[in-house]
Design an enzyme around this catalytic site. Structure first.
Site, PDB file in Angstrom:
ATOM      1  N   HIS A 185      15.070   9.440  10.037  1.00 30.57           N
ATOM      2  CA  HIS A 185      14.804  10.866  10.267  1.00 30.57           C
ATOM      3  C   HIS A 185      13.309  11.059  10.084  1.00 30.57           C
ATOM      4  CE1 HIS A 185      15.041  15.149  10.310  1.00 30.57           C
ATOM      5  NE2 HIS A 185      15.123  15.349   9.009  1.00 30.57           N
ATOM      6  N   ASP A 224      15.895  18.686  15.032  1.00 31.21           N
ATOM      7  CA  ASP A 224      16.994  18.427  14.108  1.00 31.21           C
ATOM      8  C   ASP A 224      17.106  19.545  13.079  1.00 31.21           C
ATOM      9  OD1 ASP A 224      19.027  16.371  13.144  1.00 31.21           O
ATOM     10  OD2 ASP A 224      17.818  16.587  11.343  1.00 31.21           O
ATOM     11  N   VAL A 229      14.110  12.522  -2.109  1.00 39.10           N
ATOM     12  CA  VAL A 229      13.686  11.493  -3.063  1.00 39.10           C
ATOM     13  C   VAL A 229      12.737  10.473  -2.435  1.00 39.10           C
ATOM     14  CG1 VAL A 229      15.866  11.743  -4.309  1.00 39.10           C
ATOM     15  CG2 VAL A 229      15.612   9.894  -2.661  1.00 39.10           C
ATOM     16  N   GLU A 254      20.248  22.301  12.754  1.00 42.88           N
ATOM     17  CA  GLU A 254      20.985  22.421  11.501  1.00 42.88           C
ATOM     18  C   GLU A 254      20.950  23.851  10.974  1.00 42.88           C
ATOM     19  OE1 GLU A 254      20.004  17.893   9.841  1.00 42.88           O
ATOM     20  OE2 GLU A 254      18.873  19.631   9.115  1.00 42.88           O
ATOM     21  N   SER A 311      25.539   7.102   3.775  1.00 42.96           N
ATOM     22  CA  SER A 311      26.155   7.304   5.091  1.00 42.96           C
ATOM     23  C   SER A 311      25.496   6.470   6.183  1.00 42.96           C
ATOM     24  CB  SER A 311      26.102   8.781   5.471  1.00 42.96           C
ATOM     25  OG  SER A 311      26.580   8.967   6.796  1.00 42.96           O
ATOM     26  N   GLN A 312      24.186   6.617   6.359  1.00 40.38           N
ATOM     27  CA  GLN A 312      23.498   5.847   7.390  1.00 40.38           C
ATOM     28  C   GLN A 312      23.209   4.426   6.938  1.00 40.38           C
ATOM     29  OE1 GLN A 312      22.670   6.447  10.612  1.00 40.38           O
ATOM     30  NE2 GLN A 312      23.749   8.407  10.526  1.00 40.38           N
TER      31      GLN A 312
END
Length: 334
Positions: free
Chosen positions: A109, A192, A86, A196, A28-29
């Site tokens: 992140h 963050d 991971v 979440e 995604s990023q």
């Protein structure tokens, strides 16, 4: 305390000139950072398995994926865009042995650096650029000439140029067009995780399930329960995203707004806030990070059990049937 916000005018792409940027992971990023940086003039390489879905997508997008080891040996800047769980093993096996003094280790992140499951050597810069949006939005906004606001943090400035390098990265992905907010790895990571767990994912999912269960237990049709506690959320969230709580309340009926003030504080009360405070303390102490790592090392046994249990929750079964009646929402099934 006001946070410092920077724009394109406050930096440049110069720090990336003549450098090679390796994006590790094309999810995604990763796909957004890689394509945006390449379009901004940076020399970008990708580390990803060639035979995976993301590797094939990278090839389709004009990249030639290599191994993490090869990317680390070649690049001047590494951007970690791999899943949090991971990253530590990949770092120890394939990155750490090949790091060179003066390199930049970049994170999207703060989790692994902040909780020290990755400990970079003192002679590399450690920076973060975290767009506040999913990768497809980071890419689409860039393509239309805009950008997604980014958080920027410097954990370690070995070269004396860490800020310039991080700012070049942020500008290169389009963040400088919208605004780059300076923060720290700690603040980004802890807020963050809190958001979440307590509101965006954990809190919201639990509220949806609980509201659905209460209505069905009271004898109401599950189809009506789904529409009232799940489907209509998007209407409310879109209003909030556009103009905050005030615009949402301006846009709904007086009955709904009255109910907001009358009942909302009875549901999310001081006891709820105290449980949120406890959740924040568990994040800050590293207790959540330890639980996450321990379950991952156990094959994500608990995580997979919870996923399977919620996959079969009645709100999901009813929702699947109702979403099929609404093709305009482009329903998907996981």
């Amino acid at each position: 305390m006001a946070i410092e916000t920077l724009y394109d005018k406050d930096g440049s792409l110069n720090a990336l000139q003549g450098k090679t940027v390796a994006v590790l992971g094309y999810g995604s990023q990763g796909h957004a950072h890689a394509q945006n940086l390449r379009d901004s003039g940076a020399n970008v390489i990708i580390a990803n398995r060639r035979d995976s879905a993301n590797g094939k997508l990278a090839i389709e997008h004009g990249f030639d994926p290599v191994s993490v080891e090869q990317a680390t040996q070649t690049a001047d800047m590494l951007i970690l865009a791999l899943p949090d769980e991971v990253q530590p093993s990949v770092y120890e096996k394939s990155i750490a042995p090949h790091l060179r003094p003066g390199m930049v280790l970049g994170a999207t992140h703060g989790f692994n650096v902040h909780f020290k499951t990755i400990t970079p050597p003192r002679d590399v810069d450690v920076v973060m650029v975290a767009p506040k949006g999913p990768g497809h939005t980071v890419r689409s906004e860039f393509e239309r000439g805009g950008g997604v606001p980014c958080l920027l943090a410097i954990e370690q400035d070995a070269s004396g140029q860490a800020f310039d390098r991080a700012m070049a990265w942020a500008i290169g992905v389009g963040g400088g067009r919208a605004g780059v907010l300076r923060t720290t790895f700690q603040d980004e990571c802890e807020t963050d995780l809190f958001g979440e767990q307590n509101v965006l994912c954990g809190g919201l999912s639990s509220m949806i399930k609980a509201g659905f269960e209460v209505l069905v237990e009271a004898g109401y049709p599950p189809e009506l329960a789904y529409f009232e506690v799940c489907h209509e959320l998007k209407l409310i969230i879109d209003l909030i995203v556009r103009g905050g709580l005030n615009y949402m309340r301006y846009s709904i009926s007086n009955t709904a707004e009255f109910g907001d003030y009358h009942t909302g504080p009875k549901i999310v009360d001081e006891a709820t806030k105290e449980r949120m405070r406890q959740a924040l303390r568990e994040i800050q102490s590293g207790e959540f990070a330890r639980a996450f790592r321990e379950d991952y090392e156990n094959g994500f046994a608990w995580f997979k059990q919870q996923r399977e249990k919620d996959r079969n929750h009645p709100v999901e079964q009813v929702g699947k049937e109702l979403r099929a009646m609404m093709p305009w929402i482009k329903p998907v099934e996981v």
